[in-house]
Structure formats: structure tokens, C-alpha cells
Motif scaffolding. Structure first.
Motif, mmCIF file in Angstrom:
data_model
loop_
_atom_site.group_PDB
_atom_site.id
_atom_site.type_symbol
_atom_site.label_atom_id
_atom_site.label_comp_id
_atom_site.label_asym_id
_atom_site.label_seq_id
_atom_site.Cartn_x
_atom_site.Cartn_y
_atom_site.Cartn_z
ATOM 1 N N GLU A 139 0.874 -1.154 0.013
ATOM 2 C CA GLU A 139 -0.101 0.046 0.097
ATOM 3 C C GLU A 139 0.754 1.357 0.073
ATOM 4 O OE1 GLU A 139 -2.434 -0.508 3.619
ATOM 5 O OE2 GLU A 139 -3.982 -1.739 2.319
ATOM 6 N N ALA A 142 2.482 1.538 -3.369
ATOM 7 C CA ALA A 142 1.508 1.711 -4.503
ATOM 8 C C ALA A 142 1.126 3.433 -4.206
ATOM 9 C CB ALA A 142 0.121 0.990 -4.350
ATOM 10 N N ASN A 143 1.001 3.878 -3.009
ATOM 11 C CA ASN A 143 0.600 5.232 -2.848
ATOM 12 C C ASN A 143 1.785 6.142 -3.505
ATOM 13 O OD1 ASN A 143 -1.771 4.646 -1.573
ATOM 14 N ND2 ASN A 143 -0.949 4.801 0.545
ATOM 15 N N GLY A 145 3.446 5.399 -6.130
ATOM 16 C CA GLY A 145 3.576 5.111 -7.522
ATOM 17 C C GLY A 145 4.569 4.145 -7.830
ATOM 18 N N SER A 148 2.428 -1.441 -8.857
ATOM 19 C CA SER A 148 1.330 -1.663 -9.764
ATOM 20 C C SER A 148 0.062 -2.070 -8.840
ATOM 21 C CB SER A 148 1.499 -2.499 -10.865
ATOM 22 O OG SER A 148 1.825 -3.980 -10.448
ATOM 23 N N THR A 149 -1.028 -1.624 -9.615
ATOM 24 C CA THR A 149 -2.294 -2.093 -8.676
ATOM 25 C C THR A 149 -2.534 -3.381 -8.692
ATOM 26 O OG1 THR A 149 -3.211 -0.148 -9.677
ATOM 27 C CG2 THR A 149 -4.840 -1.770 -8.852
ATOM 28 N N SER A 150 -2.203 -4.263 -9.671
ATOM 29 C CA SER A 150 -2.309 -5.745 -9.632
ATOM 30 C C SER A 150 -1.672 -6.200 -8.667
ATOM 31 C CB SER A 150 -1.972 -6.202 -11.092
ATOM 32 O OG SER A 150 -0.796 -6.215 -11.378
ATOM 33 N N THR A 151 -0.341 -5.898 -8.356
ATOM 34 C CA THR A 151 0.478 -6.403 -7.358
ATOM 35 C C THR A 151 -0.127 -6.111 -5.813
ATOM 36 O OG1 THR A 151 2.589 -6.296 -8.602
ATOM 37 C CG2 THR A 151 2.946 -6.506 -6.388
ATOM 38 N N LEU A 152 -0.559 -4.862 -5.886
ATOM 39 C CA LEU A 152 -1.273 -4.661 -4.269
ATOM 40 C C LEU A 152 -2.552 -5.604 -4.434
ATOM 41 C CD1 LEU A 152 -1.749 -2.663 -2.035
ATOM 42 C CD2 LEU A 152 -3.065 -1.139 -3.653
ATOM 43 N N ASP A 153 -3.285 -5.741 -5.330
ATOM 44 C CA ASP A 153 -4.445 -6.772 -5.075
ATOM 45 C C ASP A 153 -4.145 -8.019 -4.976
ATOM 46 O OD1 ASP A 153 -5.823 -4.568 -5.871
ATOM 47 O OD2 ASP A 153 -6.252 -4.979 -7.832
ATOM 48 N N GLU A 154 -2.801 -8.640 -5.407
ATOM 49 C CA GLU A 154 -2.307 -9.762 -5.044
ATOM 50 C C GLU A 154 -1.936 -9.878 -3.704
ATOM 51 O OE1 GLU A 154 -1.328 -13.854 -5.736
ATOM 52 O OE2 GLU A 154 -2.501 -12.281 -6.760
ATOM 53 N N ARG A 156 -3.183 -8.053 -1.101
ATOM 54 C CA ARG A 156 -4.567 -7.957 -0.291
ATOM 55 C C ARG A 156 -5.288 -9.477 -0.257
ATOM 56 N NH1 ARG A 156 -6.357 -4.242 -2.475
ATOM 57 N NH2 ARG A 156 -5.847 -2.494 -0.747
#
Length: 405
Positions: A139, A142-143, A145, A148-154, A156
């Protein structure tokens, strides 16, 4: 007859003449000189009987029923887990308190399962903490930059999976802890325990093998059945008392008697009736509750309960022994001052004060034969020994009691 025949008979006596002569001699010997003794055939003395006046008192008629005592609470002790019985911690027939240890099942398999579940909880907790840190770093990156968003979702997803795994591991630990706890079987209530039904070393099946039973002692319930007519009468009486027969019965007091002659009377109250009349028998089951501080009353014991069935009135009572039968009616024998006996039909009622209530036929002023009925016949004079009946009779009978007048 010729002279020769007469001469021939003079030397002997015919047989029938010898019999007549012998009979005459015997009568002559038995009779005193001067003829028959005076009073030899005088009338016999009149038979002697016991008589008394009925007991007259203010009474309330009781309806009597036969029923059985049952424990207020009864528990069948079974094991929740299966295993071999390791120990028994009570004495057969003892009083146990709620929470007392009764049986122990072999704990070793359940202890091993508990330890394994606990280690899985530790692993799941460690994984949960790791994925939580990974999610926090993702997180932050990601904040800024840098991720990537996909890695953050993984990250989570990994955290949520670890959290669910931790919850499942904790649930397994709770189950293992309960099973371990269930290996120690404790008393769910206080009361008297039965004998052990399984010996040490036997395999106990979960939820099926009966180990023993516990019943409460005081208070204790008494169940009996009443017909529809009496049920309606008791229900009306309960309503007059501000209650219902199904709930409290208006606090109607009752008395129960058992076979023990020294402690044969216990007082209690009606407190429950079933909510329907049985179609097959036309009866309804009613319950009364009694205090039992000395444990005299035991579950399964039979008794006779007396329920008040009338308002107080002046009643005439006699011992059961004073009531005879004449075909399909009941009679008593009344004796007057000269000893003359007259049969009077009566209508008996229930027992009260140890006597039988006489609903019709007597006023209470008569003198009634209470003993020696087999020697009494209407129109025959008797010699009556008058006694006084006590106000209350023993259950075994009243004949012979009382003071002779």
C-alpha cells in the motif's frame, strides 16, 4: 298263636324287643329322678357384639387417586466423545454436586489433537502477520507510484487468505479444546447418582453409551390421572382461586400417603395439569409437588393422593368393618337399647379421618354394630358392648379401639 308258640317264645326275647329294652334303660339312666331337669332346653344367650355411635365432624371430602413419584429433574449421563473409560470418580448412590467430576475418558488422543490444532494456529497466525506486513508495504509503494495496482491486489488477496486460514485454525483449536474438556465428564446438576453402568477399561461410544443417571431429591413431583368429570371440577376450583389447573392449580393443597406407617403423610400442592385429555382413556395427567428434605420419597415410589373434592360440611363416619353388603347395596346394623338389631341401607363415600364417610342413611345418633357382624341378623337380639370411636382412626382399622362405656 298256640300255647306251644307261647311257651317257645318265653325262653328267648326277639331281637326287636332287646333293642327297645336297651333304649328304655338308657333313657332311664339319663333322666334324673323326678323327670326332666328344669331349664335343660332353655334359650341360648344372645351373641355379643361391639357397637358405637358414628363419628360426626366437620369434614371435606377427598378424592383419592393412585400415582407415582418422579424426580423434578433427571439426567442420563453420556459421554460426548468416544474412547476408553479411564477413571470413575464417585461412589455408587452418593449425593453429587453440580460440577463434580464423575468419569474420565482416556485423554491422550485428545491431548495430541489439541496440540496439533494449537501448532496449526501458530502457523496460521505467523502467516497472517507476514501477509499483513506485505500488504502494508504494498500500500505504501502503491501510494508513491512505485507498485502496480495488480501487485497490490495480489498482496491483499494473500492477506485475506491468511486471515481465513487463521480463523479456520482457531476453530479447529476450539473443537480440540472442547473434545479434551469432554474427556472429563462432570455432574450437570446436584442430586443422587445411580451406580456406574460401565466399568473402567470399556470402550465408550459418543452420545450413546449410558454411564449413569442423576435425579434430584427435593422437591419431588407426584403424577396421577383424573377423569374428565373430576378434571372439570378441579379446574373450576382453581379458577375460583385465581389461577388455572394447568398453571399452578390455584395453590390447591393435597396430601399423599405411602406404605410407611410411621411417615405416611406428606403435604404438597397441585401445580400442573396437561393441556389435553387423552382420547384413549378420557383422563388427564395432573402433577403435585412435595418438599422432600429427608429424602423419604423416592422416584418411582407409588402413593395415594387425596385431593379436596367438596366444601366443608358436617359428616357421619364409620369404620369400614361396620359396613356390610346385601346384594348390590351397603348396609349397617343399628342396635337399640333392648338389643334389637335393624339393618339400614347406607351410601358410603370416600375415606376421611381414617373412617368411611356415610353420605346417606344415618344421622349420627344411631348405635351401630362395628364388630361381630357375622353373628348379627335382623330381628335377633344381641348383647352390645358399647365403645367410643376416636376422632381419627388408624389406617389399619378402628375395631377394638376406643374406651368401653
Amino acid at each position: 298263636m298256640t300255647g306251644q308258640d307261647i311257651h317257645a317264645d318265653s325262653g328267648r326275647v326277639a331281637p326287636y324287643r332287646r333293642v327297645a329294652l336297651r333304649t328304655g334303660l338308657m333313657v332311664g339312666l339319663l333322666l334324673p329322678i323326678g323327670g326332666l331337669a328344669p331349664g335343660a332346653f332353655a334359650q341360648q344367650e344372645p351373641p355379643t357384639v361391639t357397637a358405637a355411635k358414628p363419628v360426626v365432624a366437620d369434614i371435606v371430602e377427598d378424592d383419592e387417586f393412585v400415582g407415582r413419584f418422579e424426580a423434578v429433574n433427571e439426567v442420563a449421563i453420556r459421554s460426548r466423545v468416544g474412547g476408553y473409560l479411564e477413571q470413575v470418580h464417585f461412589t455408587d448412590g452418593a449425593i453429587v454436586n453440580q460440577g463434580d467430576l464423575l468419569f474420565t475418558i482416556d485423554r491422550r488422543p485428545f491431548q495430541a489433537a489439541f496440540d496439533a490444532a494449537k501448532s496449526r494456529v501458530d502457523i496460521a497466525t505467523s502467516l497472517l502477520n507476514f501477509t499483513k506486513l506485505q500488504l502494508q508495504r504494498a500500500e505504501d509503494l502503491a501510494n508513491s507510484g512505485n507498485l502496480s495496482t495488480s501487485t497490490l491486489d495480489e498482496r491483499r488477496r494473500e492477506y485475506l487468505a491468511a486471515e481465513a486460514g487463521s480463523q479456520g485454525a482457531n476453530a479447529d483449536l476450539t473443537t480440540a479444546s472442547l473434545n479434551l474438556e469432554f474427556t472429563q465428564i462432570k455432574a450437570p446438576l446436584s442430586g443422587r447418582i445411580d451406580r456406574r453402568l460401565v466399568s473402567v477399561g470399556n470402550l465408550v461410544q459418543p452420545d450413546s453409551t449410558l454411564l449413569t443417571t442423576i435425579v434430584t431429591q427435593s422437591p419431588i413431583d407426584f403424577y396421577f390421572d383424573v377423569d374428565e368429570r373430576l378434571y372439570l371440577a378441579y379446574a373450576e376450583d382453581a379458577r375460583k382461586r385465581g389461577g388455572s389447573l394447568q398453571e399452578g392449580a390455584g395453590g390447591l393443597g393435597v396430601t399423599v400417603r405411602i406404605a410407611d406407617r410411621e411417615n405416611n403423610s406428606f403435604n404438597g400442592k397441585l401445580d400442573f395439569a396437561e393441556n389435553r385429555i387423552a382420547a384413549g382413556t378420557g383422563t388427564v395427567r395432573v402433577r403435585a409437588r412435595f418438599d422432600n428434605p429427608d429424602d423419604m420419597l423416592q422416584p418411582g415410589m407409588f402413593g395415594r393422593i387425596n385431593v379436596p373434592g367438596s366444601l366443608p360440611y358436617r359428616g357421619v363416619m364409620l369404620p369400614d368393618e361396620a359396613i356390610g353388603a346385601d346384594q348390590d347395596r351397603r348396609i349397617v346394623y343399628v342396635v337399640d337399647a333392648e338389643g334389637n338389631v335393624t339393618a339400614k341401607p347406607v351410601r358410603p363415600g370416600p375415606r376421611n379421618h381414617g373412617y368411611r364417610v356415610i353420605r346417606e342413611g344415618l344421622t349420627g345418633d344411631e348405635t351401630v354394630v362395628i364388630s361381630g357382624l357375622m353373628r348379627v341378623r335382623p330381628g335377633v337380639k344381641v348383647k352390645a358392648e358399647i365403645v367410643t370411636l376416636p376422632p381419627e382412626a388408624a389406617e389399619a382399622g378402628t375395631v377394638g379401639t376406643g374406651a368401653a362405656q
